[in-house]
Design a protein around this motif. Sequence first.
Motif, PDB file in Angstrom:
ATOM      1  N   LEU A   1       0.829  -1.198   0.000  1.00  0.00           N
ATOM      2  CA  LEU A   1       0.000   0.000   0.000  1.00  0.00           C
ATOM      3  C   LEU A   1       0.866   1.251   0.000  1.00  0.00           C
ATOM      4  CD1 LEU A   1      -2.372  -1.438   2.689  1.00  0.00           C
ATOM      5  CD2 LEU A   1      -2.922  -1.164   0.273  1.00  0.00           C
ATOM      6  N   ASP A   2       0.607   2.095  -0.972  1.00  0.00           N
ATOM      7  CA  ASP A   2       1.242   3.404  -1.040  1.00  0.00           C
ATOM      8  C   ASP A   2       0.233   4.390  -0.463  1.00  0.00           C
ATOM      9  OD1 ASP A   2       2.821   5.607  -1.599  1.00  0.00           O
ATOM     10  OD2 ASP A   2       2.308   5.642  -3.732  1.00  0.00           O
ATOM     11  N   HIS A   3       0.385   4.694   0.818  1.00  0.00           N
ATOM     12  CA  HIS A   3      -0.574   5.523   1.550  1.00  0.00           C
ATOM     13  C   HIS A   3      -0.355   6.994   1.234  1.00  0.00           C
ATOM     14  CE1 HIS A   3      -1.863   7.963   5.016  1.00  0.00           C
ATOM     15  NE2 HIS A   3      -2.892   7.157   4.999  1.00  0.00           N
ATOM     16  N   GLY A   4      -1.433   7.650   0.900  1.00  0.00           N
ATOM     17  CA  GLY A   4      -1.408   9.095   0.699  1.00  0.00           C
ATOM     18  C   GLY A   4      -2.633   9.711   1.343  1.00  0.00           C
ATOM     19  N   THR A   5      -2.594  10.992   1.559  1.00  0.00           N
ATOM     20  CA  THR A   5      -3.740  11.645   2.193  1.00  0.00           C
ATOM     21  C   THR A   5      -4.953  11.670   1.265  1.00  0.00           C
ATOM     22  OG1 THR A   5      -2.914  13.803   1.496  1.00  0.00           O
ATOM     23  CG2 THR A   5      -2.320  13.066   3.719  1.00  0.00           C
ATOM     24  N   LYS A   6      -4.734  11.634  -0.052  1.00  0.00           N
ATOM     25  CA  LYS A   6      -5.846  11.636  -1.008  1.00  0.00           C
ATOM     26  C   LYS A   6      -6.146  10.257  -1.582  1.00  0.00           C
ATOM     27  CE  LYS A   6      -5.181  16.387  -2.423  1.00  0.00           C
ATOM     28  NZ  LYS A   6      -4.898  17.302  -3.517  1.00  0.00           N
TER      29      LYS A   6
ATOM     30  N   ALA B   1      -4.191 -12.265   1.170  1.00  0.00           N
ATOM     31  CA  ALA B   1      -2.947 -11.634   1.606  1.00  0.00           C
ATOM     32  C   ALA B   1      -2.508 -12.249   2.926  1.00  0.00           C
ATOM     33  CB  ALA B   1      -3.150 -10.129   1.755  1.00  0.00           C
ATOM     34  N   GLN B   2      -1.206 -12.430   3.061  1.00  0.00           N
ATOM     35  CA  GLN B   2      -0.633 -13.031   4.263  1.00  0.00           C
ATOM     36  C   GLN B   2       0.218 -12.041   5.048  1.00  0.00           C
ATOM     37  OE1 GLN B   2       0.907 -16.086   1.586  1.00  0.00           O
ATOM     38  NE2 GLN B   2       0.199 -17.587   3.077  1.00  0.00           N
ATOM     39  N   ALA B   3       0.505 -10.894   4.450  1.00  0.00           N
ATOM     40  CA  ALA B   3       1.303  -9.859   5.117  1.00  0.00           C
ATOM     41  C   ALA B   3       1.036  -8.522   4.439  1.00  0.00           C
ATOM     42  CB  ALA B   3       2.783 -10.195   5.055  1.00  0.00           C
ATOM     43  N   LEU B   4       1.256  -7.453   5.213  1.00  0.00           N
ATOM     44  CA  LEU B   4       1.041  -6.085   4.743  1.00  0.00           C
ATOM     45  C   LEU B   4       2.369  -5.352   4.608  1.00  0.00           C
ATOM     46  CD1 LEU B   4      -1.676  -5.013   7.343  1.00  0.00           C
ATOM     47  CD2 LEU B   4      -2.116  -5.678   4.981  1.00  0.00           C
ATOM     48  N   LEU B   5       2.508  -4.588   3.546  1.00  0.00           N
ATOM     49  CA  LEU B   5       3.611  -3.666   3.393  1.00  0.00           C
ATOM     50  C   LEU B   5       2.996  -2.285   3.206  1.00  0.00           C
ATOM     51  CD1 LEU B   5       6.846  -3.788   1.489  1.00  0.00           C
ATOM     52  CD2 LEU B   5       5.199  -2.073   0.800  1.00  0.00           C
ATOM     53  N   VAL B   6       3.414  -1.333   4.013  1.00  0.00           N
ATOM     54  CA  VAL B   6       2.930   0.041   3.895  1.00  0.00           C
ATOM     55  C   VAL B   6       4.135   0.941   3.678  1.00  0.00           C
ATOM     56  CG1 VAL B   6       1.773   1.958   5.082  1.00  0.00           C
ATOM     57  CG2 VAL B   6       0.875  -0.368   5.298  1.00  0.00           C
ATOM     58  N   GLY B   7       4.051   1.768   2.653  1.00  0.00           N
ATOM     59  CA  GLY B   7       5.130   2.698   2.361  1.00  0.00           C
ATOM     60  C   GLY B   7       5.251   3.762   3.436  1.00  0.00           C
ATOM     61  N   LEU B   8       6.483   4.029   3.812  1.00  0.00           N
ATOM     62  CA  LEU B   8       6.761   5.031   4.830  1.00  0.00           C
ATOM     63  C   LEU B   8       7.472   6.207   4.165  1.00  0.00           C
ATOM     64  CD1 LEU B   8       6.484   5.493   7.900  1.00  0.00           C
ATOM     65  CD2 LEU B   8       8.794   4.583   8.118  1.00  0.00           C
ATOM     66  N   PRO B   9       6.837   7.378   4.197  1.00  0.00           N
ATOM     67  CA  PRO B   9       7.470   8.540   3.561  1.00  0.00           C
ATOM     68  C   PRO B   9       8.649   9.065   4.382  1.00  0.00           C
ATOM     69  CG  PRO B   9       5.269   9.102   4.395  1.00  0.00           C
ATOM     70  CD  PRO B   9       5.501   7.662   4.693  1.00  0.00           C
ATOM     71  N   VAL B  10       9.803   9.087   3.731  1.00  0.00           N
ATOM     72  CA  VAL B  10      11.010   9.596   4.375  1.00  0.00           C
ATOM     73  C   VAL B  10      11.709  10.578   3.435  1.00  0.00           C
ATOM     74  CG1 VAL B  10      11.400   7.581   5.852  1.00  0.00           C
ATOM     75  CG2 VAL B  10      12.364   7.627   3.578  1.00  0.00           C
ATOM     76  N   HIS B  11      12.487  11.461   4.027  1.00  0.00           N
ATOM     77  CA  HIS B  11      13.264  12.420   3.241  1.00  0.00           C
ATOM     78  C   HIS B  11      14.517  11.757   2.693  1.00  0.00           C
ATOM     79  CE1 HIS B  11      10.705  15.679   4.562  1.00  0.00           C
ATOM     80  NE2 HIS B  11      10.885  15.339   5.819  1.00  0.00           N
ATOM     81  N   LYS B  12      15.196  12.468   1.807  1.00  0.00           N
ATOM     82  CA  LYS B  12      16.418  11.922   1.212  1.00  0.00           C
ATOM     83  C   LYS B  12      17.473  11.555   2.251  1.00  0.00           C
ATOM     84  CE  LYS B  12      15.876  14.072  -3.255  1.00  0.00           C
ATOM     85  NZ  LYS B  12      16.428  14.983  -4.248  1.00  0.00           N
ATOM     86  N   ASP B  13      17.476  12.276   3.390  1.00  0.00           N
ATOM     87  CA  ASP B  13      18.460  11.983   4.430  1.00  0.00           C
ATOM     88  C   ASP B  13      18.041  10.824   5.334  1.00  0.00           C
ATOM     89  OD1 ASP B  13      16.477  13.040   6.055  1.00  0.00           O
ATOM     90  OD2 ASP B  13      17.699  14.695   6.812  1.00  0.00           O
ATOM     91  N   GLY B  14      16.871  10.235   5.068  1.00  0.00           N
ATOM     92  CA  GLY B  14      16.396   9.089   5.834  1.00  0.00           C
ATOM     93  C   GLY B  14      15.475   9.432   6.979  1.00  0.00           C
TER      94      GLY B  14
ATOM     95  N   ARG C   1      10.975   6.185  -0.573  1.00  0.00           N
ATOM     96  CA  ARG C   1      11.737   7.204  -1.314  1.00  0.00           C
ATOM     97  C   ARG C   1      11.889   6.817  -2.775  1.00  0.00           C
ATOM     98  NH1 ARG C   1      17.022   8.055   2.251  1.00  0.00           N
ATOM     99  NH2 ARG C   1      16.324   6.034   2.942  1.00  0.00           N
ATOM    100  N   LEU C   2      11.567   7.742  -3.625  1.00  0.00           N
ATOM    101  CA  LEU C   2      11.748   7.641  -5.076  1.00  0.00           C
ATOM    102  C   LEU C   2      10.909   6.560  -5.753  1.00  0.00           C
ATOM    103  CD1 LEU C   2      15.616   8.214  -5.218  1.00  0.00           C
ATOM    104  CD2 LEU C   2      13.795   9.912  -5.481  1.00  0.00           C
ATOM    105  N   THR C   3       9.969   5.945  -5.043  1.00  0.00           N
ATOM    106  CA  THR C   3       9.149   4.911  -5.697  1.00  0.00           C
ATOM    107  C   THR C   3       8.235   5.526  -6.752  1.00  0.00           C
ATOM    108  OG1 THR C   3       7.509   4.999  -3.925  1.00  0.00           O
ATOM    109  CG2 THR C   3       9.199   3.292  -3.776  1.00  0.00           C
ATOM    110  N   SER C   4       7.732   6.720  -6.507  1.00  0.00           N
ATOM    111  CA  SER C   4       6.870   7.366  -7.508  1.00  0.00           C
ATOM    112  C   SER C   4       7.670   7.727  -8.752  1.00  0.00           C
ATOM    113  CB  SER C   4       6.198   8.613  -6.930  1.00  0.00           C
ATOM    114  OG  SER C   4       5.275   8.232  -5.945  1.00  0.00           O
ATOM    115  N   VAL C   5       8.909   8.137  -8.568  1.00  0.00           N
ATOM    116  CA  VAL C   5       9.776   8.451  -9.711  1.00  0.00           C
ATOM    117  C   VAL C   5      10.013   7.192 -10.536  1.00  0.00           C
ATOM    118  CG1 VAL C   5      12.094   9.219 -10.373  1.00  0.00           C
ATOM    119  CG2 VAL C   5      10.873  10.376  -8.522  1.00  0.00           C
ATOM    120  N   GLU C   6      10.332   6.091  -9.847  1.00  0.00           N
ATOM    121  CA  GLU C   6      10.555   4.817 -10.547  1.00  0.00           C
ATOM    122  C   GLU C   6       9.270   4.328 -11.221  1.00  0.00           C
ATOM    123  OE1 GLU C   6      12.488   1.300 -11.925  1.00  0.00           O
ATOM    124  OE2 GLU C   6      13.145   3.318 -11.410  1.00  0.00           O
TER     125      GLU C   6
END
Length: 145
Positions: free
Chosen positions: A6-11, A51-64, A94-99
């Motif tokens: 899941l790529d969680h966003g506010t919208k 589904a047997q497990a959840l992955l949720v994207g965590l938004p982080v800055h370039k510095d981690g 990080r950078l998943t939307s770019v990819e």
Amino acid sequence: MRWIGLDHGTKNIGIAFTDELEILASPFEVWPNQGEPTLAKLARLAREEGAQALLVGLPVHKDGAESATAPLARAFGEDLAARTGLPLVFWDERLTSVEAERLLAARGVKPRDRKARLDAAAAAVMLNDLIETRRTRGIPANRLD
């Protein structure tokens, strides 16, 4: 192990799945983030899709460092994990939307159609990263760690 990513966003929330053998991750859909109704719908989808497990994207800055929206993603993931009883992994997005944008363009998806598919494609990018990481570390598909 079949993952829902899941790529969680506010919208919007991008949704992707892996196959059970963790060979491939595929974009599924993008849903509007409507809070409680969306959580209930996602819990139902996870059950229906096995589904047997959840992955949720965590938004982080370039510095981690975690971004200002990271607590929202964490709360979302923890709530969904509690509803489904599934193990939860947070993943650096990080950078998943770019990819994802690059992959969609390479596949010939028209620019106007890319926006509608971008979040699900980003979720698939995260899952593919998870799959590759697990593969290089020798973690069997039937184990979470």
